[in-house]
Design a protein around this motif. Structure first.
Motif, PDB file in Angstrom:
ATOM      1  N   GLU A 125      -0.495 -28.666  -2.762  1.00 30.83           N
ATOM      2  CA  GLU A 125      -1.474 -27.721  -3.310  1.00 30.83           C
ATOM      3  C   GLU A 125      -0.792 -26.410  -3.709  1.00 30.83           C
ATOM      4  N   GLU A 126       0.024 -25.877  -2.820  1.00 33.73           N
ATOM      5  CA  GLU A 126       0.696 -24.614  -3.108  1.00 33.73           C
ATOM      6  C   GLU A 126       1.648 -24.743  -4.293  1.00 33.73           C
ATOM      7  N   ALA A 127       2.430 -25.810  -4.307  1.00 37.43           N
ATOM      8  CA  ALA A 127       3.397 -25.990  -5.393  1.00 37.43           C
ATOM      9  C   ALA A 127       2.699 -26.169  -6.733  1.00 37.43           C
ATOM     10  N   ALA A 128       1.604 -26.936  -6.751  1.00 36.41           N
ATOM     11  CA  ALA A 128       0.888 -27.185  -8.004  1.00 36.41           C
ATOM     12  C   ALA A 128       0.306 -25.899  -8.571  1.00 36.41           C
ATOM     13  N   VAL A 129      -0.291 -25.083  -7.717  1.00 29.69           N
ATOM     14  CA  VAL A 129      -0.898 -23.831  -8.185  1.00 29.69           C
ATOM     15  C   VAL A 129       0.165 -22.879  -8.714  1.00 29.69           C
ATOM     16  N   MET A 130       1.278 -22.758  -7.981  1.00 28.79           N
ATOM     17  CA  MET A 130       2.326 -21.831  -8.423  1.00 28.79           C
ATOM     18  C   MET A 130       2.973 -22.283  -9.728  1.00 28.79           C
ATOM     19  N   LEU A 131       3.185 -23.576  -9.871  1.00 28.42           N
ATOM     20  CA  LEU A 131       3.761 -24.090 -11.117  1.00 28.42           C
ATOM     21  C   LEU A 131       2.806 -23.894 -12.287  1.00 28.42           C
ATOM     22  N   SER A 132       1.527 -24.122 -12.044  1.00 27.24           N
ATOM     23  CA  SER A 132       0.531 -23.923 -13.096  1.00 27.24           C
ATOM     24  C   SER A 132       0.478 -22.460 -13.528  1.00 27.24           C
ATOM     25  N   ASN A 133       0.498 -21.568 -12.549  1.00 25.42           N
ATOM     26  CA  ASN A 133       0.482 -20.132 -12.867  1.00 25.42           C
ATOM     27  C   ASN A 133       1.763 -19.720 -13.597  1.00 25.42           C
ATOM     28  N   ARG A 134       2.884 -20.272 -13.168  1.00 23.28           N
ATOM     29  CA  ARG A 134       4.136 -19.940 -13.852  1.00 23.28           C
ATOM     30  C   ARG A 134       4.126 -20.459 -15.284  1.00 23.28           C
TER      31      ARG A 134
END
Length: 209
Positions: A125-134
């Motif tokens: 969950e954390e990795a997906a959100v951060m990658l999407s935001n990046r």
């Protein structure tokens, strides 16, 4: 030396005369009172041998103390991830897209350092959100190829998330791959039919379907 999250875990004292147990399958490590040490220097964290068994030994002691129950997730890590995410969000809103991308990258790096006993869904969950935001930052900076590869990982990590497909569609549009983009917007809208943002992107891309 491979490090544990937020630096090494505490090392645990062992008796000087405690018996040692060699590990034929792992000759560089020795068990002392059930804890891993480097064979050469009998240390749990050894810079000379370039090993850090502190996380493994921490888990061993926690399992023993909790009657083999896994320790709870480290709240400090979650707080650090959220702090960097909020900083990134604020910078993105202020149009500081490069700095925002840096914060999301830092947050993702921390999330990926979670110990092996933390729930995998939390890491995903954390990795997906951060990658999407990046990816959103990269699109704003004019780097659609890099944004596309971030969204490729997002849609694999979190397949049922409409925003991931929306961001991929945005990247594909900027790359001139309009038909593929329209298909991603369709997927995103089917997963999140209430999103006006995705609906608008889909409407604008219908000519390519």
């Amino acid at each position: 030396m491979p490090g544990a999250p937020f630096g090494p875990r505490p090392v645990f004292p062992t008796s000087a005369d405690a018996p040692t147990h060699e590990l034929p399958s792992l000759p560089e490590a020795t068990l002392i009172e059930g804890l891993l040490h480097c064979t050469a220097h009998k240390k749990q964290v050894c810079s000379e041998c370039d090993v850090d068994y502190s996380a493994h030994n921490f888990l061993t002691r926690q399992l023993g103390a909790n009657q083999m129950a896994l320790p709870p997730p480290n709240p400090q890590m979650a707080q650090a991830v959220q702090k960097l995410k909020l900083e990134g969000n604020n910078m993105f809103r202020a149009q500081c897209h490069f700095e925002a991308a840096q914060r999301y990258t830092e947050a993702m790096n921390i999330a990926q350092q979670r110990p092996m006993w933390d729930p995998s869904q939390t890491i995903v969950e954390e990795a997906a959100v951060m990658l999407s935001n990046r990816a959103a930052c990269l699109l704003s900076l004019g780097h659609p190829s890099e944004a596309y590869w971030d969204t490729e990982v997002v849609t694999r990590l979190k397949r049922g998330w409409g925003k991931g497909h929306f961001r991929m569609g945005r990247a594909l549009m900027d790359l001139g791959r309009c038909r593929q983009a329209a298909l991603e917007f369709q997927i995103g809208h089917s997963l999140d039919p209430t999103s006006k943002e995705i609906e608008s992107a889909l409407d604008n891309s219908r000519q390519y379907i």
